[in-house]
Design a protein around this motif. Structure first.
Motif, PDB file in Angstrom:
ATOM      1  N   GLY A 287     -29.867  11.696  -6.689  1.00 27.24           N
ATOM      2  CA  GLY A 287     -31.002  10.642  -6.038  1.00 27.24           C
ATOM      3  C   GLY A 287     -31.254  11.102  -4.595  1.00 27.24           C
ATOM      4  N   LYS A 288     -31.693  12.460  -4.402  1.00 31.76           N
ATOM      5  CA  LYS A 288     -31.818  13.084  -3.247  1.00 31.76           C
ATOM      6  C   LYS A 288     -33.131  13.858  -3.491  1.00 31.76           C
ATOM      7  CE  LYS A 288     -28.033  11.600  -1.007  1.00 31.76           C
ATOM      8  NZ  LYS A 288     -27.955  10.935   0.022  1.00 31.76           N
ATOM      9  N   THR A 289     -33.612  14.203  -2.282  1.00 33.73           N
ATOM     10  CA  THR A 289     -34.885  15.163  -2.186  1.00 33.73           C
ATOM     11  C   THR A 289     -34.506  16.269  -1.045  1.00 33.73           C
ATOM     12  OG1 THR A 289     -35.973  13.972  -0.390  1.00 33.73           O
ATOM     13  CG2 THR A 289     -36.520  13.119  -2.544  1.00 33.73           C
ATOM     14  N   LEU A 290     -35.648  17.194  -1.047  1.00 32.93           N
ATOM     15  CA  LEU A 290     -35.009  18.288  -0.081  1.00 32.93           C
ATOM     16  C   LEU A 290     -35.194  17.639   1.399  1.00 32.93           C
ATOM     17  CD1 LEU A 290     -37.408  21.218  -1.658  1.00 32.93           C
ATOM     18  CD2 LEU A 290     -34.681  21.184  -1.557  1.00 32.93           C
ATOM     19  N   ALA A 291     -35.714  16.688   1.581  1.00 29.47           N
ATOM     20  CA  ALA A 291     -35.743  16.249   2.871  1.00 29.47           C
ATOM     21  C   ALA A 291     -34.372  15.533   3.294  1.00 29.47           C
ATOM     22  CB  ALA A 291     -36.582  14.883   3.024  1.00 29.47           C
ATOM     23  N   ASP A 292     -33.543  15.286   2.422  1.00 30.55           N
ATOM     24  CA  ASP A 292     -32.241  14.810   2.357  1.00 30.55           C
ATOM     25  C   ASP A 292     -31.205  15.747   2.939  1.00 30.55           C
ATOM     26  OD1 ASP A 292     -32.958  12.028   1.960  1.00 30.55           O
ATOM     27  OD2 ASP A 292     -32.931  12.312  -0.060  1.00 30.55           O
ATOM     28  N   ILE A 293     -31.707  17.141   2.423  1.00 37.34           N
ATOM     29  CA  ILE A 293     -30.787  18.207   2.707  1.00 37.34           C
ATOM     30  C   ILE A 293     -30.451  18.652   4.052  1.00 37.34           C
ATOM     31  CG2 ILE A 293     -30.183  20.533   1.483  1.00 37.34           C
ATOM     32  CD1 ILE A 293     -30.031  18.148  -0.391  1.00 37.34           C
ATOM     33  N   ASP A 294     -29.354  19.088   4.518  1.00 39.46           N
ATOM     34  CA  ASP A 294     -29.366  19.850   5.890  1.00 39.46           C
ATOM     35  C   ASP A 294     -29.234  21.371   5.794  1.00 39.46           C
ATOM     36  OD1 ASP A 294     -28.626  17.166   7.487  1.00 39.46           O
ATOM     37  OD2 ASP A 294     -27.063  16.945   6.187  1.00 39.46           O
ATOM     38  N   ALA A 295     -28.962  21.825   4.893  1.00 41.36           N
ATOM     39  CA  ALA A 295     -29.036  23.332   4.625  1.00 41.36           C
ATOM     40  C   ALA A 295     -28.994  23.673   3.167  1.00 41.36           C
ATOM     41  CB  ALA A 295     -28.009  23.869   5.478  1.00 41.36           C
ATOM     42  N   ILE A 296     -29.423  24.744   3.059  1.00 42.17           N
ATOM     43  CA  ILE A 296     -29.514  25.308   1.689  1.00 42.17           C
ATOM     44  C   ILE A 296     -28.563  26.769   1.553  1.00 42.17           C
ATOM     45  CG2 ILE A 296     -30.959  26.786  -0.174  1.00 42.17           C
ATOM     46  CD1 ILE A 296     -32.615  24.480   2.250  1.00 42.17           C
ATOM     47  N   ALA A 297     -27.457  26.694   0.973  1.00 39.77           N
ATOM     48  CA  ALA A 297     -26.479  27.950   0.815  1.00 39.77           C
ATOM     49  C   ALA A 297     -26.738  28.520  -0.404  1.00 39.77           C
ATOM     50  CB  ALA A 297     -25.031  27.371   0.994  1.00 39.77           C
TER      51      ALA A 297
END
Length: 348
Positions: free
Chosen positions: A72-82
């Protein structure tokens, strides 16, 4: 200052499994999607790098979308991409890392380039909140077999490595020799349940040696000779092989425990850590030394994106933010200062 637990999107594509996961700082796996390639590689008895890379290209985008939807998230909710940046099959590593770079650039998020081995090394901390540094880690998988003193995030002291085959590689080759199917590790373990571990005399390379390292090439060759002798059942060869691997792992791990001070626990990770005979023997060894034993749940032992997200999260908390020109690496040792081990096929 961030008022909530950080949320990391993790991507894994280093071998033959494509995966995407969302993990937060409270050790919650909000979503994990994985696409295996067993059917594509089974006719060849092993992973074909070109087939694997093409499959990653096709699968990764939809998996990311599905993982975000599950959480239930979007990329805007992400703090970083690993993302796994190595070691691994270079084509597959490039697919995941380039995808992560594209997301990081377009969404204006930090990129965390994760060493796949560090993903395994830190994965027990995702499942076990009581596990504290430093700990002795047996990292045993299809490509690597190492003993590491894990002193902290990014701080690893290699005590031993394989001088030829890794344990998981020996499992895969034994399965192929015995016609047990692919993937080899689970196939050998299933066959071993029906066999006698004392039926076939097999060597225990380097057991009792003053050299700290592992060796499994001779054991693999002995399996070939046992098969060609035509007097042993495949199940007995499988059981005897598995017991030989366990004996080698325990002997080398015992030697490492005797060489260090201050370990808070004995830990195992990597694909071979899913083998119940290996886990049971290591748990008994830890008890002999009065140490807690920690191992990830079985699904977290094999290649997955949750461990990459967690390793990324641990590094993110320490301020990591990798450049968009970070390269993909076929080899990437956790301890670059470790003394080079002898052996033409030594794994970093």
């Amino acid at each position: 200052m961030m008022s909530r637990a950080p949320l990391i999107l993790g991507l894994e594509s280093s071998c033959d499994e494509t995966a995407a996961a969302l993990v937060d700082g409270d050790r919650t796996v909000l979503a994990h999607r994985l696409a295996g390639q067993e059917a594509a590689h089974a006719p060849f008895g092993g992973v074909v790098p070109e087939i694997a890379a093409r499959a990653h290209v096709e699968a990764l985008g939809p998996l990311i979308e599905a993982a975000l939807a599950d959480a239930g998230k979007t990329l805007a909710d992400i703090d970083a991409i690993a993302a796994t940046a190595g070691p691994g099959l270079i084509g597959g590593v490039m697919v995941g890392l380039l995808m992560a770079k594209g997301i990081a650039l377009s969404a204006d998020k930090p990129l965390i380039a994760v060493n796949h081995l560090e993903g395994h090394a830190l994965s027990p901390r995702l499942a076990d909140e009581t596990l504290q540094f430093p700990y002795l880690l047996l990292l045993t998988s299809g490509g690597h077999c190492q003993l590491l003193f894990v002193e902290g995030v990014g701080r690893y002291r290699r005590l031993a490595t394989t001088i030829d085959d890794a344990a998981g590689e020996a499992f895969d080759k034994t399965a192929k020799l015995l016609g047990l199917g692919f993937p080899g590790g689970p196939a050998v373990e299933r066959a071993a349940l029906c066999g006698d571990p004392k039926a076939v005399p097999l060597p225990r390379p380097l057991v009792g040696s003053t050299e700290p390292h592992f060796s499994f090439a001779g054991l693999k060759s002995a399996v070939l000779r046992a098969r060609d002798a035509g007097v042993h059942k495949p199940e007995d060869i499988a059981a005897s092989f598995q017991q030989a691997v366990v004996d080698c792992l325990i002997d080398r791990t015992r030697r490492a425990l005797d060489s260090i001070d201050g370990a808070t626990a004995l830990v195992v990770a990597g694909g071979v850590a899913a083998n119940k005979a290996v886990r049971g023997a290591l748990e008994s060894l830890a008890a002999q030394y009065g140490l807690p034993f920690s191992a990830p749940p079985l699904w977290l032992c094999t290649d997955n994106a949750a461990m990459i997200a967690w390793a990324g999260l641990e590094r993110f908390r320490e301020g990591a933010n990798d450049s968009l020109d970070t390269p993909a690496r076929a080899r990437w040792p956790l301890d670059p200062n470790a003394e080079k081990a002898r052996g033409a096929g030594v794994k970093a």
